[in-house]
Design a protein around this motif. Structure first.
Motif, PDB file in Angstrom:
ATOM      1  N   ILE A 106       3.137   2.360  -8.407  1.00  0.00           N
ATOM      2  CA  ILE A 106       4.773   1.973  -8.615  1.00  0.00           C
ATOM      3  C   ILE A 106       4.709   1.364 -10.220  1.00  0.00           C
ATOM      4  O   ILE A 106       5.464   1.284 -10.898  1.00  0.00           O
ATOM      5  CB  ILE A 106       5.062   0.843  -7.804  1.00  0.00           C
ATOM      6  N   ILE A 107       3.512   0.581 -10.593  1.00  0.00           N
ATOM      7  CA  ILE A 107       3.468   0.053 -12.069  1.00  0.00           C
ATOM      8  C   ILE A 107       3.392   1.069 -12.991  1.00  0.00           C
ATOM      9  O   ILE A 107       4.134   0.799 -13.888  1.00  0.00           O
ATOM     10  CB  ILE A 107       2.098  -1.031 -12.022  1.00  0.00           C
ATOM     11  N   VAL A 109      -0.196  19.063 -11.054  1.00  0.00           N
ATOM     12  CA  VAL A 109      -0.981  17.878 -11.222  1.00  0.00           C
ATOM     13  C   VAL A 109      -0.449  16.639 -11.492  1.00  0.00           C
ATOM     14  O   VAL A 109      -0.819  15.602 -11.033  1.00  0.00           O
ATOM     15  CB  VAL A 109      -2.293  18.256 -12.323  1.00  0.00           C
ATOM     16  N   TYR A 110       0.492  16.772 -12.580  1.00  0.00           N
ATOM     17  CA  TYR A 110       1.208  15.678 -12.791  1.00  0.00           C
ATOM     18  C   TYR A 110       2.130  15.017 -11.509  1.00  0.00           C
ATOM     19  O   TYR A 110       2.159  14.001 -11.337  1.00  0.00           O
ATOM     20  CB  TYR A 110       2.242  16.030 -13.932  1.00  0.00           C
ATOM     21  N   MET A 111       2.729  15.978 -10.605  1.00  0.00           N
ATOM     22  CA  MET A 111       3.614  15.588  -9.404  1.00  0.00           C
ATOM     23  C   MET A 111       2.661  14.831  -8.525  1.00  0.00           C
ATOM     24  O   MET A 111       3.088  13.903  -7.750  1.00  0.00           O
ATOM     25  CB  MET A 111       4.429  16.661  -9.216  1.00  0.00           C
ATOM     26  N   ALA A 112       1.361  15.486  -8.300  1.00  0.00           N
ATOM     27  CA  ALA A 112       0.595  15.022  -7.365  1.00  0.00           C
ATOM     28  C   ALA A 112       0.112  13.638  -7.445  1.00  0.00           C
ATOM     29  O   ALA A 112      -0.240  12.985  -6.858  1.00  0.00           O
ATOM     30  CB  ALA A 112      -0.449  16.127  -6.996  1.00  0.00           C
ATOM     31  N   ASN A 113      -0.001  13.374  -8.734  1.00  0.00           N
ATOM     32  CA  ASN A 113      -0.812  11.930  -9.115  1.00  0.00           C
ATOM     33  C   ASN A 113       0.244  10.919  -9.481  1.00  0.00           C
ATOM     34  O   ASN A 113       0.207   9.813  -9.169  1.00  0.00           O
ATOM     35  CB  ASN A 113      -1.730  12.194 -10.422  1.00  0.00           C
ATOM     36  N   GLN A 147     -15.578   0.744  -7.410  1.00  0.00           N
ATOM     37  CA  GLN A 147     -15.966   0.908  -5.938  1.00  0.00           C
ATOM     38  C   GLN A 147     -15.289   2.433  -5.507  1.00  0.00           C
ATOM     39  O   GLN A 147     -15.344   2.760  -4.192  1.00  0.00           O
ATOM     40  CB  GLN A 147     -15.308  -0.055  -5.091  1.00  0.00           C
ATOM     41  N   GLY A 148     -14.939   3.030  -6.672  1.00  0.00           N
ATOM     42  CA  GLY A 148     -14.699   4.776  -6.403  1.00  0.00           C
ATOM     43  C   GLY A 148     -13.205   4.853  -5.963  1.00  0.00           C
ATOM     44  O   GLY A 148     -13.118   6.009  -5.718  1.00  0.00           O
ATOM     45  N   ASP A 149     -12.329   3.946  -6.100  1.00  0.00           N
ATOM     46  CA  ASP A 149     -11.015   4.046  -5.839  1.00  0.00           C
ATOM     47  C   ASP A 149     -10.195   4.403  -7.118  1.00  0.00           C
ATOM     48  O   ASP A 149     -10.504   4.042  -8.078  1.00  0.00           O
ATOM     49  CB  ASP A 149     -10.437   2.839  -5.317  1.00  0.00           C
ATOM     50  N   ASN A 150      -9.366   5.547  -6.947  1.00  0.00           N
ATOM     51  CA  ASN A 150      -8.225   5.637  -8.118  1.00  0.00           C
ATOM     52  C   ASN A 150      -7.094   4.870  -7.925  1.00  0.00           C
ATOM     53  O   ASN A 150      -6.342   5.280  -6.846  1.00  0.00           O
ATOM     54  CB  ASN A 150      -8.103   7.268  -7.828  1.00  0.00           C
ATOM     55  N   PRO A 151      -6.992   4.231  -8.731  1.00  0.00           N
ATOM     56  CA  PRO A 151      -5.573   3.238  -8.600  1.00  0.00           C
ATOM     57  C   PRO A 151      -4.249   3.913  -8.422  1.00  0.00           C
ATOM     58  O   PRO A 151      -3.446   3.530  -7.689  1.00  0.00           O
ATOM     59  CB  PRO A 151      -5.490   2.497  -9.794  1.00  0.00           C
ATOM     60  N   VAL A 152      -4.167   5.200  -9.067  1.00  0.00           N
ATOM     61  CA  VAL A 152      -2.962   5.711  -8.810  1.00  0.00           C
ATOM     62  C   VAL A 152      -2.989   6.351  -7.181  1.00  0.00           C
ATOM     63  O   VAL A 152      -1.538   6.894  -7.193  1.00  0.00           O
ATOM     64  CB  VAL A 152      -2.794   6.802  -9.971  1.00  0.00           C
ATOM     65  N   HIS A 153      -3.632   6.240  -6.438  1.00  0.00           N
ATOM     66  CA  HIS A 153      -3.600   6.769  -5.339  1.00  0.00           C
ATOM     67  C   HIS A 153      -3.157   5.704  -4.273  1.00  0.00           C
ATOM     68  O   HIS A 153      -3.173   5.627  -3.075  1.00  0.00           O
ATOM     69  CB  HIS A 153      -4.791   7.236  -4.692  1.00  0.00           C
ATOM     70  N   PRO A 190       3.839  11.573  -6.276  1.00  0.00           N
ATOM     71  CA  PRO A 190       3.393  12.222  -5.109  1.00  0.00           C
ATOM     72  C   PRO A 190       4.449  11.833  -3.824  1.00  0.00           C
ATOM     73  O   PRO A 190       5.146  10.748  -3.985  1.00  0.00           O
ATOM     74  CB  PRO A 190       2.063  11.464  -4.622  1.00  0.00           C
ATOM     75  N   PRO A 191       4.726  12.775  -2.762  1.00  0.00           N
ATOM     76  CA  PRO A 191       5.696  12.631  -1.982  1.00  0.00           C
ATOM     77  C   PRO A 191       5.697  11.178  -1.384  1.00  0.00           C
ATOM     78  O   PRO A 191       6.665  10.819  -1.079  1.00  0.00           O
ATOM     79  CB  PRO A 191       5.311  13.907  -1.066  1.00  0.00           C
ATOM     80  N   GLN A 192       4.381  10.796  -1.064  1.00  0.00           N
ATOM     81  CA  GLN A 192       4.454   9.532   0.029  1.00  0.00           C
ATOM     82  C   GLN A 192       4.667   8.262  -1.072  1.00  0.00           C
ATOM     83  O   GLN A 192       4.735   7.281  -0.431  1.00  0.00           O
ATOM     84  CB  GLN A 192       2.960   9.444   0.305  1.00  0.00           C
ATOM     85  N   SER A 193       5.097   8.191  -2.257  1.00  0.00           N
ATOM     86  CA  SER A 193       5.445   7.409  -3.192  1.00  0.00           C
ATOM     87  C   SER A 193       6.920   7.303  -3.449  1.00  0.00           C
ATOM     88  O   SER A 193       7.500   6.263  -3.822  1.00  0.00           O
ATOM     89  CB  SER A 193       4.653   7.251  -4.265  1.00  0.00           C
ATOM     90  N   MET A 194       7.663   8.314  -2.977  1.00  0.00           N
ATOM     91  CA  MET A 194       9.053   8.574  -3.344  1.00  0.00           C
ATOM     92  C   MET A 194       9.962   7.392  -2.601  1.00  0.00           C
ATOM     93  O   MET A 194      10.789   6.790  -3.022  1.00  0.00           O
ATOM     94  CB  MET A 194       9.316   9.728  -2.905  1.00  0.00           C
TER      95      MET A 194
END
Length: 797
Positions: A32-33, A78-82, A20-26, A85-89
């Motif tokens: 976190i997995i 690219v590595y840090m953004a995916n 459905q077009g979603d990127n799981p790492v977002h 990312p800051p919102q996952s910290m």
């Protein structure tokens, strides 16, 4: 920048899927997995790299965190953004802090307040010097750093944080290093552990003070309230909580499951204690640490708690804390001559202050130079505890990024050099006990006891070993003295260290005695056998890594003046008769024991010897075969068989294989009259045995010796329960023909390996006679020695 961070859109927990077009790492949960898997893979791979260097796993975890952060991979946007990312910290840090919370609870479980209170004056003096000297040096360094790279922030908290960071000793890492180097139970290890335990408690108190001082409160009275509430919390834990935990611990017994309610109350208590100290304004880890500290260490409750938590916490959650620390560490901030000079200064002051302070105190306590300098190096161990101090300082704004990076590298360097320096400086002296009875002898003095060291990997080996010992004990005046060595791998688990800490003081495998709660099922089983059979049994436990486990076995054999070591084969039989490897590490252990043993060695290939339960003496009815091809190892097997036949329930059949060229091809004999003469010659007919229990047979081999061997063992007229063979280190021409079948399992020799054939249903015991030159050399040529041995057992027709 603060406004941009505040406007970061929070992550949704789960995705709708890639279709459905979603990127799981977002999304929160899939990300976190991925982060957890990445951290585990990186740290484990690095762990494999540092293992040959004998470094603790914390080195790999610190380096892994640095590689994942801005110092290495984090340079890629690219590595840090995916991946980070800051919102996952925030989510990642919560997971890491939760793992840290329970890990500090386990650290508290490791520390025994009763043992700390019994710490002698020597260890107290060393601990005091090991804290005060580097703390003072840390205060001095803080002045230099404050004038150069750490000009912002409050000076008082910075001074205390620097002092604590340089004076702390990582108790869990130190215990791991001592255990792996087999120093945990030596004088140096005992002193180091006692001093480190005192150091640990004092350091946590100082850290609590530093955290209180680093608060953001504008009024000085807030610091006083934080300290007073912290003291009150400690009093409540010892006065109110400790009796409750003692009541729970006293209701937990060995070998019985702990009630789920008790586990639930304890784990909820960890969270509640963490919440209280966080609400006070110290840190949540202090509450968890204190709860672990007040739980009684007597009985199985503390160990059960550790066993339930350690794998989940240390494997899954704790590495996240190192990753979070690595993500905050940017080695790139250390650039230019001034920064590098400050790094060298911090490392030098840390090492000199800790090592010199401990060394001087140890010398004043009448320890020699080697022990004193070794203690200094050991007490300089840093690790996770150091990172905890630094992360709290960074979170409170006491340390900036550059100071934080310098201190992380200092912790990494000081821990990395500990093991190689200790290995180079200190080698504990061994005083082997001389003895001459290192192999079986058919003409030995019956007044001397027969000493066997039987090794087991676990309960699966117990029935076969007990039934083998039952058939070995006989009824001669020469008593059987049985030593049992339960071999356990020293893993990265906390519970393994807790078990090693119960070892005796001389650094050798420890005897299981004293508190019955400390005895495992293997010990209980052999103790019961000893009482029922009137055999002297001494159970012991050896906990070490596979790479040096043979040292424990050989040391125990030399200490106890053992005549023969019996090892379990590293493979277990499957239902179809084939064998499968369960723990490959034990194969290398068997190899090394065969190379370095101070006495004869036998390896037991178990095919259900006596069934899966212990046989009573009156129930033993075994047919035992000795396959004799010639050589020192075969003579050892024959000597053991003559010992076994003393048991009323054992019948012995000696099969002598010879080349057809040495006798006529039709010359095959089986004689009971020969057996009668044999009994008279070796002196066991006097004890009233039925001489018809021993038979002798010569087989002239024309074709394949393997087929001749199988045919003799699968004879329908006689079913064998146990086969005794030699390892044939110097094979005869007949045995040499079996080498084309000998592709693996060389520890069994060509004959023993051939007997792994599924058509053979009997258990096999493979012997190697002791040879101080590690070669099968006899004072007589092998052929002459074989004739002499057979003449002693089987007289000429």
């Amino acid at each position: 920048m603060a406004n941009v961070t505040a406007c970061i859109k929070p992550m949704v927990d789960t995705s709708n899927g890639v279709f459905q077009g979603d990127n799981p790492v977002h999304f929160g949960l899939p990300l976190i997995i991925v982060q957890i898997i990445l951290v585990i893979v990186v740290t484990r791979l690095l762990g494999l790299l540092v293992k040959p260097l004998h470094e603790p796993r914390v080195i790999a975890e610190i380096v892994g965190g640095l590689l994942l952060g801005p110092s290495a991979l984090g340079r890629s946007k690219v590595y840090m953004a995916n991946i980070f990312p800051p919102q996952s910290m925030t989510t990642l840090e919560v997971f890491a802090d939760m793992g840290l919370l329970f890990f500090l609870f386990m650290v508290g479980l490791e520390l025994d307040l009763k043992q700390i209170s019994k710490t002698g004056r020597q260890a107290l003096v060393i601990a005091a010097a090991g804290i005060s000297v580097p703390f003072t040096a840390g205060v001095g360094v803080s002045f230099v750093l404050k004038q150069t790279i750490a000009q912002d922030g409050k000076f008082g908290p910075f001074l205390v944080f620097m002092g604590v960071a340089l004076s702390i000793t990582a108790f869990p890492v130190l215990a791991r290093i001592l255990a792996e180097r087999k120093l945990l139970t030596t004088d140096v290890g005992q002193i180091a552990m006692s001093a480190a335990a005192v150091n640990d408690v004092v350091a946590w108190v100082l850290l609590a003070l530093a955290v209180a001082l680093s608060g953001s409160g504008k009024s000085p009275t807030i610091v006083v309230w934080v300290l007073l509430c912290g003291i009150g919390f400690v009093i409540v834990m010892f006065v109110a909580v400790r009796p409750v935990m003692t009541w729970i611990a006293n209701r937990c017994t060995t070998n019985e499951p702990v009630k789920e309610f008790y586990i639930c109350v304890t784990l909820a208590g960890v969270l509640a204690a963490g919440f209280c100290t966080d609400a006070i304004g110290i840190h949540s880890i202090f509450g968890a640490f204190l709860l672990g500290l007040v739980i009684p260490k007597q009985g199985p409750f503390a160990e059960i708690l550790v066993e339930k938590l350690e794998d989940f916490i240390t494997i899954l959650f704790l590495p996240l804390y190192f990753a979070v620390s690595g993500l905050k560490t940017n080695i790139g901030t250390i650039h230019g001559g001034r920064s590098v000079g400050l790094l060298v200064l911090v490392i030098s002051v840390s090492c000199v202050g800790k090592i010199l302070g401990t060394f001087c105190a140890a010398k004043l306590s009448n320890l020699n130079f080697n022990k004193s300098i070794t203690l200094g190096v050991l007490m300089n161990t840093k690790g996770l505890v150091e990172l905890i101090v630094l992360n709290i300082g960074l979170a409170r704004g006491v340390l900036n990024e550059q100071t934080f990076a310098i201190m992380v590298l200092m912790a990494l360097f000081t821990t990395f050099i500990t093991t190689p320096l200790v290995m180079a400086i200190y080698k504990p002296a061994r005083n082997p006990i001389p003895y001459t009875r290192r192999k079986l002898d058919m003409e030995d003095d019956p007044k001397n006891d027969f000493r066997i060291l039987s090794c087991v990997h676990g309960m699966k080996n117990v029935p076969a070993m007990i039934n083998l010992m039952e058939t070995t004990r006989g009824i001669r005046k020469r008593a059987l003295r049985l030593y049992i060595l339960h071999l356990m791998e020293l893993s990265e688990r906390t519970s393994a260290i807790m078990m090693v800490q119960r070892a005796r003081r001389d650094g050798r495998p420890f005897v299981n005695e004293g508190n019955p709660d400390n005895r495992d099922q293997v010990v209980v089983a052999f103790d019961a056998y000893g009482q029922l059979s009137k055999v002297t049994v001494r159970p012991m436990t050896a906990i070490s890594g596979f790479e040096d486990m043979h040292e424990d076995i050989c040391t125990a054999a030399a200490d106890k003046r053992i005549a023969i070591i019996i090892l379990p084969f590293h493979k277990n039989q499957r239902l179809d008769g084939s064998f499968e490897t369960t723990t490959p590490g034990f194969r290398n252990v068997n190899y090394k024991v065969l190379q370095h043993a101070p006495c004869s060695v036998a390896i037991l290939v178990d095919r259900g010897l006596g069934g899966h339960s212990q046989l009573a003496s009156s129930s033993v009815d075994h047919n035992v075969a000795v396959l004799f091809f010639g050589g020192a190892d075969d003579r050892e097997a024959l000597a053991y068989g003559c010992r076994m036949v003393e048991h009323p329930g054992v019948k012995l059949h000696v099969i002598h294989f010879i080349l057809s060229s040495t006798i006529d091809s039709h010359e095959t004999s089986s004689s009971n009259t020969a057996a009668t003469a044999t009994h008279d010659h070796i002196g066991i007919n006097e004890n009233g045995f039925n001489v018809k229990k021993v038979t002798y047979e010569e087989i002239s081999v024309v074709g394949d010796p393997f087929e001749a061997m199988v045919a003799s063992l699968t004879n329908k007229t006689r079913t064998y329960h146990l086969i005794l063979v030699g390892r044939s280190r110097r094979p005869t021409p007949l045995v040499a023909q079996l080498f084309h079948r000998h592709t693996h399992c060389s520890e069994l020799g060509p004959i023993g390996h051939a007997l792994l054939d599924p058509r053979i249903r009997a258990s096999v015991l493979v012997f190697q006679q002791h040879d101080p030159m590690l070669q099968a050399i006899s004072t007589l040529p092998d052929s002459s020695a074989d004739q002499a041995t057979l003449a002693a057992a089987i007289p000429k027709q």
